[in-house]
Design an enzyme around this catalytic site. Structure first.
Site, PDB file in Angstrom:
ATOM      1  N   GLU A 213     -70.979 -13.241  46.907  1.00  0.00           N
ATOM      2  CA  GLU A 213     -71.875 -14.253  46.340  1.00  0.00           C
ATOM      3  C   GLU A 213     -71.041 -15.520  46.140  1.00  0.00           C
ATOM      4  O   GLU A 213     -70.303 -15.638  45.160  1.00  0.00           O
ATOM      5  CB  GLU A 213     -72.482 -13.763  45.022  1.00  0.00           C
ATOM      6  CG  GLU A 213     -73.290 -12.484  45.145  1.00  0.00           C
ATOM      7  CD  GLU A 213     -74.509 -12.625  46.038  1.00  0.00           C
ATOM      8  OE1 GLU A 213     -74.820 -13.765  46.450  1.00  0.00           O
ATOM      9  OE2 GLU A 213     -75.149 -11.613  46.331  1.00  0.00           O
ATOM     10  N   CYS A 247     -73.450 -21.811  40.416  1.00  0.00           N
ATOM     11  CA  CYS A 247     -73.319 -21.724  41.875  1.00  0.00           C
ATOM     12  C   CYS A 247     -74.563 -22.208  42.599  1.00  0.00           C
ATOM     13  O   CYS A 247     -74.474 -22.682  43.734  1.00  0.00           O
ATOM     14  CB  CYS A 247     -72.985 -20.289  42.296  1.00  0.00           C
ATOM     15  SG  CYS A 247     -74.214 -19.061  41.824  1.00  0.00           S
TER      16      CYS A 247
END
Length: 479
Positions: A213, A247
C-alpha cells in the site's frame, strides 16, 4: 530487537500455524473481540500516545481518523466472518460430471505487517484485524517514528495475545529490514514507493507474496461544471486531514484555466471554516518531525525560486502578510499553515515527489484530453478525485484513466466504504484489503474436486483412437 529474538518469535508463530492449520470460527471471533476490548478499554491511552508522537493531534482527530475505521472493520468482520469462511461451491464442466467442486478458504499461516507513522493505530491494526479474521498469526512492525504509539501497541498486544498469536516487534529501520526478510506466508507494507520496492525485493528471496500500500501523486480534477465552494471545502478537508500526511490526500489540483482566483478564495474560506486558527489548534495536526517540516518548507522555497506563486492560508483573523510571516518563521513550530502553489511545473520537487503535507499545487488546463494524456503518461496514482455535475464527462474520465480508487465529488471517502477494496496499482502499490477482499487476500483459496465413482475420466485415457475423436467432436458441439 536482535535477530535471534526476531527469528524465535517467527518460529513460534510458524510452528503454531502449522500445528493448528484449521482455525475455527469461534477462535477467530474471540481474537477479534479481544482487539475490540483492547480498543474500548485503552483507546484513550493510544490516542494520548499518538498525541505525544505528533506534538499536536487531538484525541478527537485520532478517534475519527484511526478508531472509527477500526471499529467499523471489526463490526463487519464479526458480522460476516461465518459467510466468508464457508466453502464456495463452483459449477463443474460437462466433461467432469458427475464430479463436484468447491473452493475452501484456509489461513495462509504467518502474516507480517509493516505499518507507517501517519495513522499509527489504524494502519497497524487494520491489516492485522483482517489477517486474524482469515485465521492467520500476525507479526506487526510499527514505525519507529511514532515511538510512544508503537510502545503502547506492543504493551497492549502482549497483554491481550500470546506471542504465537499476535505480537509487536519494535525497532529502527535495521529491524524493519530484518523483519521484511523473514519467510512470511504474506507480508503487508504501507509506506513510500521507494521503501516498498526494497520490501518487495527482500520478500522475493523467500517467494513471499506481498501487499504493498504505497502512495503517489493523487490528482484532484475540477470540471468546468462544478460548484467551486462545495468542491473547495471537500478538497480542503481531504488535503488537510492530519495536515496532509495521508497517503490518499489530494496531491495536486487540476483546475480549468481562468478560475484560479475564484478557487483561491473558495479554498481560503474553506480553510477558515475548518480551522479558524492554525497554531495551537488541536484539530490541526503537527507535521511529525522537524525534518519532515524542513523538507516541506524546502519544497516551497524551491517552487518560489522557480517562479511559482505561494498563497498561504493563514488564520481567518490574520492578514495575508501576517500569515506569510508566521509561515516562514519558526513561531508556528510544526503546525504548518496550508498553502496553494500556483504555477507549479514539472521540474519542481513538489511535482516530482509525493508531498505529504498541507501544500496543494494548482495546475491549470484548457482541454480535458490534455489532462487525460498527462495522467496516463505518469505513474498510476493511488486515488483520483473528480468534481463536476456532467455525468458523461465523469464517466469518460473514469473509463480513460486508471487509479487505485476514485471518489466523485468528494475526497478520501472511497477508503471509508467497507465493501470497496482499498489498494493501489503500479507505482502506487499492488493488492487490496478491506472487507471480504482483505479476507481473501490473507486466505489460501484451495481448489477441491470431489470425484464420483461414476467418473467419465477414463474416456480420456490412452490409447487414443476414433472413440476419442468422436467424444471430442461431441464436446465441441456442446460447449
Amino acid at each position: 530487537m536482535n535477530p535471534p529474538d526476531l527469528h524465535r518469535l517467527f518460529e513460534a508463530q510458524h510452528y503454531a500455524s502449522r500445528f493448528q492449520v484449521e482455525v475455527p470460527l469461534l477462535v477467530r471471533r474471540e481474537r477479534l473481540l479481544r482487539i475490540r476490548k483492547m480498543l474500548d478499554e485503552h483507546g484513550a491511552v493510544l490516542a494520548a500516545a499518538v498525541q505525544a508522537d505528533f506534538g499536536m493531534r487531538s484525541p478527537r482527530l485520532t478517534e475519527v481518523a484511526d478508531f472509527l475505521v477500526l471499529r467499523n472493520l471489526l463490526n463487519q468482520c464479526l458480522r460476516k466472518l461465518a459467510r466468508w469462511m464457508r466453502p464456495q461451491r463452483v459449477r463443474t464442466p460437462l466433461y467432469l460430471l458427475p464430479a463436484r467442486a468447491r473452493i475452501e478458504r484456509q489461513p495462509l499461516g504467518v502474516v507480517g505487517v509493516i505499518s507507517p507513522w501517519n495513522y499509527p493505530v489504524q494502519l497497524a491494526l487494520a491489516p492485522a484485524i483482517t489477517a486474524l479474521a482469515a485465521g492467520n498469526r500476525v507479526m506487526l512492525k510499527p514505525s519507529e517514528l511514532t515511538p510512544h504509539t508503537s510502545a503502547q501497541l506492543a504493551a497492549l498486544v502482549e497483554q491481550f495475545f500470546s506471542p504465537d498469536e499476535f505480537c509487536v516487534v519494535q525497532g529502527d529501520a535495521s529491524v524493519a529490514t530484518q523483519f521484511s526478510g523473514l519467510p512470511f506466508d504474506h507480508l503487508v507494507f504501507t509506506g513510500s514507493t521507494a521503501v516498498g520496492r526494497r520490501v518487495a525485493q527482500a520478500a522475493a528471496v523467500h517467494l513471499t507474496p506481498t501487499t504493498l500500500e504505497l502512495g503517489g501523486k493523487s490528482p484532484c480534477l475540477i470540471d468546468e461544471n462544478c460548484d467551486l465552494d462545495d468542491a473547495a471545502l471537500k478538497i480542503a478537508h481531504g488535503k488537510l486531514l492530519n495536515a496532509g500526511q495521508t497517503c490518499v490526500a489530494p496531491d495536486y489540483l487540476l483546475l480549468p484555466r481562468g478560475r484560479e482566483q475564484a478557487f483561491a478564495q473558495a479554498y481560503r474560506n474553506a480553510v477558515a471554516r475548518l480551522y479558524p486558527t492554525i497554531v495551537g489548534n488541536p484539530d490541526y495536526a503537527s507535521i511529525l518531525t522537524k525534518r519532515h517540516l524542513a523538507r516541506l518548507r524546502q519544497m516551497l522555497r524551491q517552487a518560489q525560486s522557480l517562479g511559482a506563486r505561494i498563497d498561504v492560508m493563514g488564520p481567518a483573523q490574520a492578514q495575508p502578510g501576517e500569515a506569510a510571516a508566521s509561515f516562514w518563521s519558526d513561531a508556528a513550530e510544526r503546525q504548518m499553515p496550508p498553502a496553494l502553489v500556483f504555477g507549479a511545473t514539472s521540474e519542481m520537487q513538489l511535482m516530482q515527489e509525493e508531498i505529504f503535507g498541507p501544500i496543494l499545487p494548482v495546475i491549470t488546463y484548457e482541454r480535458l484530453d490534455d489532462v487525460v494524456a498527462a495522467l496516463n503518461a505518469g505513474p498510476r496514482p493511488l486515488a483520483l478525485y473528480w468534481f463536476g455535475s456532467d455525468e458523461n464527462v465523469r464517466d469518460g474520465i473514469l473509463r480513460r484513466t486508471v487509479s487505485g480508487g476514485v471518489t466523485v465529488n468528494d475526497t478520501l471517502m472511497h477508503i471509508a466504504h467497507d465493501n470497496l477494496p482499498f489498494g493501489g496499482v503500479g507505482d502506487s502499490g499492488w493488492g487490496a484489503y478491506h472487507g471480504e477482499q482483505g479476507f481473501l487476500r490473507f486466505s489460501h483459496q484451495k481448489s477441491v474436486l470431489l470425484q464420483s465413482r461414476w467418473s467419465l475420466g477414463a474416456l480420456f485415457y490412452p490409447p487414443y483412437g476414433p472413440r476419442l475423436d468422436r467424444l471430442m467432436g461431441l464436446l465441441r458441439r456442446w460447449s
